[in-house]
Design a protein around this motif. Structure first.
Motif, PDB file in Angstrom:
ATOM      1  N   LEU A 179       0.884  -1.159   0.000  1.00 38.26           N
ATOM      2  CA  LEU A 179       0.000   0.000   0.000  1.00 38.26           C
ATOM      3  C   LEU A 179       0.928   1.217   0.000  1.00 38.26           C
ATOM      4  CD1 LEU A 179      -2.607  -1.143   2.703  1.00 38.26           C
ATOM      5  CD2 LEU A 179      -2.694  -1.457   0.243  1.00 38.26           C
ATOM      6  N   GLY A 180       1.109   1.827  -1.150  1.00 36.41           N
ATOM      7  CA  GLY A 180       2.055   2.930  -1.274  1.00 36.41           C
ATOM      8  C   GLY A 180       1.484   4.238  -0.776  1.00 36.41           C
ATOM      9  N   SER A 181       2.346   5.231  -0.697  1.00 36.16           N
ATOM     10  CA  SER A 181       1.890   6.591  -0.416  1.00 36.16           C
ATOM     11  C   SER A 181       1.205   7.103  -1.670  1.00 36.16           C
ATOM     12  CB  SER A 181       3.063   7.497  -0.068  1.00 36.16           C
ATOM     13  OG  SER A 181       3.534   7.214   1.223  1.00 36.16           O
ATOM     14  N   ILE A 182       0.101   7.805  -1.490  1.00 40.37           N
ATOM     15  CA  ILE A 182      -0.698   8.216  -2.642  1.00 40.37           C
ATOM     16  C   ILE A 182      -0.921   9.714  -2.640  1.00 40.37           C
ATOM     17  CG2 ILE A 182      -2.926   7.954  -3.808  1.00 40.37           C
ATOM     18  CD1 ILE A 182      -3.028   5.129  -2.536  1.00 40.37           C
ATOM     19  N   VAL A 183      -0.585  10.321  -3.782  1.00 42.51           N
ATOM     20  CA  VAL A 183      -0.863  11.737  -4.014  1.00 42.51           C
ATOM     21  C   VAL A 183      -2.195  11.802  -4.761  1.00 42.51           C
ATOM     22  CG1 VAL A 183      -0.081  13.851  -5.149  1.00 42.51           C
ATOM     23  CG2 VAL A 183       1.591  12.259  -4.177  1.00 42.51           C
ATOM     24  N   ARG A 184      -3.126  12.620  -4.266  1.00 43.36           N
ATOM     25  CA  ARG A 184      -4.437  12.726  -4.908  1.00 43.36           C
ATOM     26  C   ARG A 184      -4.741  14.174  -5.256  1.00 43.36           C
ATOM     27  NH1 ARG A 184      -8.453  10.332  -0.776  1.00 43.36           N
ATOM     28  NH2 ARG A 184      -7.010  11.392   0.571  1.00 43.36           N
ATOM     29  N   LYS A 185      -5.108  14.371  -6.502  1.00 42.53           N
ATOM     30  CA  LYS A 185      -5.585  15.672  -6.977  1.00 42.53           C
ATOM     31  C   LYS A 185      -6.780  15.390  -7.873  1.00 42.53           C
ATOM     32  CE  LYS A 185      -2.484  18.547  -5.274  1.00 42.53           C
ATOM     33  NZ  LYS A 185      -2.684  19.850  -4.663  1.00 42.53           N
ATOM     34  N   GLY A 186      -7.952  15.300  -7.299  1.00 43.93           N
ATOM     35  CA  GLY A 186      -9.149  14.974  -8.073  1.00 43.93           C
ATOM     36  C   GLY A 186      -9.020  13.595  -8.674  1.00 43.93           C
ATOM     37  N   GLY A 191       9.528  -1.016  -0.422  1.00 45.83           N
ATOM     38  CA  GLY A 191       9.551  -1.428   0.978  1.00 45.83           C
ATOM     39  C   GLY A 191      10.774  -0.955   1.736  1.00 45.83           C
ATOM     40  N   LYS A 192      11.640  -0.177   1.094  1.00 42.57           N
ATOM     41  CA  LYS A 192      12.891   0.248   1.734  1.00 42.57           C
ATOM     42  C   LYS A 192      12.690   1.377   2.740  1.00 42.57           C
ATOM     43  CE  LYS A 192      15.697  -2.350  -0.742  1.00 42.57           C
ATOM     44  NZ  LYS A 192      16.289  -3.519  -0.155  1.00 42.57           N
ATOM     45  N   SER A 193      11.846   2.359   2.379  1.00 46.59           N
ATOM     46  CA  SER A 193      11.702   3.510   3.263  1.00 46.59           C
ATOM     47  C   SER A 193      10.345   4.184   3.108  1.00 46.59           C
ATOM     48  CB  SER A 193      12.810   4.537   3.013  1.00 46.59           C
ATOM     49  OG  SER A 193      12.609   5.663   3.855  1.00 46.59           O
ATOM     50  N   PRO A 194       9.353   3.734   3.896  1.00 46.83           N
ATOM     51  CA  PRO A 194       8.057   4.413   3.876  1.00 46.83           C
ATOM     52  C   PRO A 194       8.167   5.901   4.211  1.00 46.83           C
ATOM     53  CG  PRO A 194       7.892   2.323   5.024  1.00 46.83           C
ATOM     54  CD  PRO A 194       9.357   2.559   4.763  1.00 46.83           C
TER      55      PRO A 194
END
Length: 197
Positions: A119-126, A136-139
């Motif tokens: 489950l990655g970090s997610i950028v959301r713009k609309g 998996g190395k550095s959340p």
């Protein structure tokens, strides 16, 4: 040198049924992440105990179900994805074994070697979503990049996406022709501005 061999995909969670094993902080974090991205996600959380915040989610999101019991193999029936979200590594491994035996994709919290997906970090713009993976190395790095991109991408980009979608619907010709026309229209996004004298 090791490379990131992950293949990014975007799941349509409203069409899948996700099992979260664990009703504590990790289970809450994983359920929140999915619901923030897909409020219609169908999620079943199995645990002996639930945080009050997790119980509160059931009032806000009708497709989340809490089942107060110990995890068993039967909980995997009809599930498309599993997230083992407890603090007990041995128990998480047991859930992993059962998921693999049932051929269900699984994410084991904080254990990259036992994950079929992250489950990655997610950028959301609309309508725009950008998933960030560090393999998996550095959340922490993924989180920082998310903050940078969230600030750098203008909120108005969603308007641009909607307009381009309308243009695409009106274009005639074969696929290659449409791609050429859309590339021409969006050239302005990547060409450096000419300096006025």
């Amino acid at each position: 040198m090791e490379e990131n061999q992950l293949f990014p995909v975007f799941f349509k969670l409203h069409r899948l049924h996700v099992l979260v094993v664990g009703g504590g902080n990790i289970g809450l974090e994983k359920a929140n992440a999915m619901l923030e991205n897909c409020p219609q996600a169908t999620i079943t959380v199995v645990s002996l105990d639930f945080l009050p915040e997790l119980e509160a989610l059931t009032h806000q999101y009708p497709n989340i179900t809490l089942v107060q019991k110990s995890f068993s193999c039967g909980d995997l029936l009809g599930k498309d994805l599993v997230i083992a979200a407890t603090n007990d590594k041995a128990f998480n491994y047991y859930v992993w074994e059962k998921a693999k035996g049932s051929k269900v994709l699984i994410n084991v919290a904080d254990t990259p070697d036992l994950c079929d997906f992250y489950l990655g970090s997610i950028v959301r713009k609309g309508n725009l979503k950008i998933a960030i993976s560090t393999n998996g190395k550095s959340p922490t790095i993924a989180k920082r990049l998310k903050q940078v991109l969230q600030d750098a991408i203008p909120d108005t980009l969603d308007d641009v996406l909607n307009k381009l979608s309308q243009i695409r619907e009106k274009l005639s010709g074969d696929f290659a022709s449409k791609v050429r026309k859309l590339n021409s229209i969006t050239d302005v996004l990547v060409k450096p501005e000419s300096k006025s004298r």
